[in-house]
Design a protein around this motif. Structure first.
Motif, PDB file in Angstrom:
ATOM      1  N   GLN A  28       8.302  -7.191  -0.217  1.00 23.15           N
ATOM      2  CA  GLN A  28       7.539  -6.631   0.898  1.00 23.15           C
ATOM      3  C   GLN A  28       6.482  -7.599   1.407  1.00 23.15           C
ATOM      4  OE1 GLN A  28       6.584  -2.244   0.751  1.00 23.15           O
ATOM      5  NE2 GLN A  28       7.166  -2.497  -1.391  1.00 23.15           N
ATOM      6  N   ARG A  43      12.743  -9.762   6.171  1.00 24.59           N
ATOM      7  CA  ARG A  43      12.317  -8.499   6.738  1.00 24.59           C
ATOM      8  C   ARG A  43      13.265  -7.332   6.438  1.00 24.59           C
ATOM      9  NH1 ARG A  43      10.022  -8.829  12.676  1.00 24.59           N
ATOM     10  NH2 ARG A  43       8.626 -10.206  11.477  1.00 24.59           N
ATOM     11  N   ALA A  68      12.565  -6.175   3.033  1.00 26.59           N
ATOM     12  CA  ALA A  68      11.231  -5.570   3.006  1.00 26.59           C
ATOM     13  C   ALA A  68      11.282  -4.140   3.539  1.00 26.59           C
ATOM     14  CB  ALA A  68      10.252  -6.413   3.821  1.00 26.59           C
ATOM     15  N   TRP A  69      12.064  -3.913   4.605  1.00 26.34           N
ATOM     16  CA  TRP A  69      12.211  -2.557   5.141  1.00 26.34           C
ATOM     17  C   TRP A  69      12.884  -1.637   4.129  1.00 26.34           C
ATOM     18  CZ3 TRP A  69      14.304  -4.402  10.564  1.00 26.34           C
ATOM     19  CH2 TRP A  69      13.211  -4.822  11.330  1.00 26.34           C
ATOM     20  N   ALA A 107      12.901  -1.971   0.870  1.00 29.45           N
ATOM     21  CA  ALA A 107      11.958  -1.725  -0.225  1.00 29.45           C
ATOM     22  C   ALA A 107      10.906  -0.715   0.185  1.00 29.45           C
ATOM     23  CB  ALA A 107      11.299  -3.042  -0.650  1.00 29.45           C
ATOM     24  N   ARG A 108      10.417  -0.825   1.417  1.00 35.47           N
ATOM     25  CA  ARG A 108       9.403   0.114   1.903  1.00 35.47           C
ATOM     26  C   ARG A 108       9.991   1.521   2.036  1.00 35.47           C
ATOM     27  NH1 ARG A 108       8.053  -2.668   5.977  1.00 35.47           N
ATOM     28  NH2 ARG A 108       6.619  -3.967   4.788  1.00 35.47           N
ATOM     29  N   THR A 158      10.281   3.039  -1.572  1.00 42.21           N
ATOM     30  CA  THR A 158       9.012   3.513  -2.121  1.00 42.21           C
ATOM     31  C   THR A 158       8.518   4.765  -1.392  1.00 42.21           C
ATOM     32  OG1 THR A 158       7.761   2.005  -0.667  1.00 42.21           O
ATOM     33  CG2 THR A 158       8.333   1.199  -2.864  1.00 42.21           C
ATOM     34  N   GLU A 176       4.917  -0.211  -5.006  1.00 41.25           N
ATOM     35  CA  GLU A 176       3.860  -0.196  -3.995  1.00 41.25           C
ATOM     36  C   GLU A 176       2.573  -0.800  -4.540  1.00 41.25           C
ATOM     37  OE1 GLU A 176       2.503   0.462  -0.146  1.00 41.25           O
ATOM     38  OE2 GLU A 176       4.513   0.492  -1.037  1.00 41.25           O
ATOM     39  N   ARG A 187       3.014  -4.525  -4.561  1.00 40.09           N
ATOM     40  CA  ARG A 187       2.898  -5.077  -3.212  1.00 40.09           C
ATOM     41  C   ARG A 187       1.433  -5.414  -2.902  1.00 40.09           C
ATOM     42  NH1 ARG A 187       0.992  -3.552   1.422  1.00 40.09           N
ATOM     43  NH2 ARG A 187       0.484  -1.486   0.588  1.00 40.09           N
ATOM     44  N   ARG A 195      -0.274  -9.222  -2.598  1.00 38.45           N
ATOM     45  CA  ARG A 195      -0.999  -9.557  -1.375  1.00 38.45           C
ATOM     46  C   ARG A 195      -2.468  -9.880  -1.669  1.00 38.45           C
ATOM     47  NH1 ARG A 195       0.916  -8.631   3.586  1.00 38.45           N
ATOM     48  NH2 ARG A 195       2.412  -7.090   2.811  1.00 38.45           N
TER      49      ARG A 195
END
Length: 231
Positions: A42, A47, A50-51, A53-54, A57, A116, A119, A123
């Protein structure tokens, strides 16, 4: 208070405790193995992953664990008996047991919540540390293994401890699909002895002890990680 039933049921509670520990261990191990790449992708992409994975979650965190458990056991589990030859295969003793489905459900739950958290942890690592690691010639995998992942885990240890304790306290849900861990054994005792409070108090004491052990264990690891990251 009448505890005369306890010596007779202690061996069964020991079996239930062992099942609880196995369920917790495998759920955390598999769940964290999934959560780390879910959190990382993510942040880094690509991308489409990442979508995905999002979305994963969001679904896991937005639906009750009990429903997820039942969907996996009564939904996915009910499909296997209809597959030709599956009952005669070596997989059938595993597929007909409720424990693997409980492990799968709890592992996905851990992966969704911890993914999450990871993530945010990835970051939150200062970019300067990553740039310094790249500047001295580390490969992307070395940066991840030596700098990025240890720093992310260090930042999330208090949160991870709380999440794992919540996972432990959720294990009684496995009794709803005939996985008789500690709470499941307590329910059997209540049905057979007609005792209500004593078995519940005993089960609560077991979970309290397990929670204390988890807290102390993760606190020890939390104190060890800064020393390792500086070496």
């Amino acid at each position: 208070m009448d505890w005369s039933w306890l010596p007779e049921y202690l061996p069964r509670f020991a079996e239930g405790l062992w099942l609880t520990l196995q369920l917790l261990f495998w759920s955390i191990l598999i769940g964290m193995s999934l959560a780390i790449p879910i959190g990382l992708v993510q942040v880094t992409g690509p991308r489409p992953l990442a979508w995905l994975a999002r979305a994963f979650t969001t679904v896991i965190r937005g639906t009750p664990l009990l429903i997820q458990l039942w969907l996996i056991y009564y939904g996915v589990g009910s499909l296997f008996p209809s597959i030709p030859g599956i009952r005669e295969s070596f997989l059938w003793p595993v597929l007909r047991d409720a424990f693997p489905y409980a492990v799968l459900a709890f592992s996905l739950s851990v992966a969704g919540y911890e993914g999450e958290i990871m993530r945010g942890a990835f970051r939150g690592v200062p970019k300067g540390e990553l740039e310094a690691a790249r500047a001295i010639g580390m490969s992307p995998f070395q940066v991840l293994r030596r700098v990025w992942l240890p720093r992310a885990l260090q930042n999330t240890f208090p949160t991870l401890t709380g999440e794992f304790i919540l996972t432990l306290k959720a294990t009684p849900l496995a009794a709803t699909i005939t996985v008789f861990e500690v709470y499941g054994i307590g329910s059997i005792v209540r049905q057979e002895t007609y005792k209500i409070y004593e078995p519940l108090l005993f089960v609560a004491a077991i979970y309290l002890c397990l929670t204390g052990i988890l807290v102390l264990g993760f606190r020890y690891l939390e104190n060890r990680i800064p020393k390792q990251s500086r070496s």
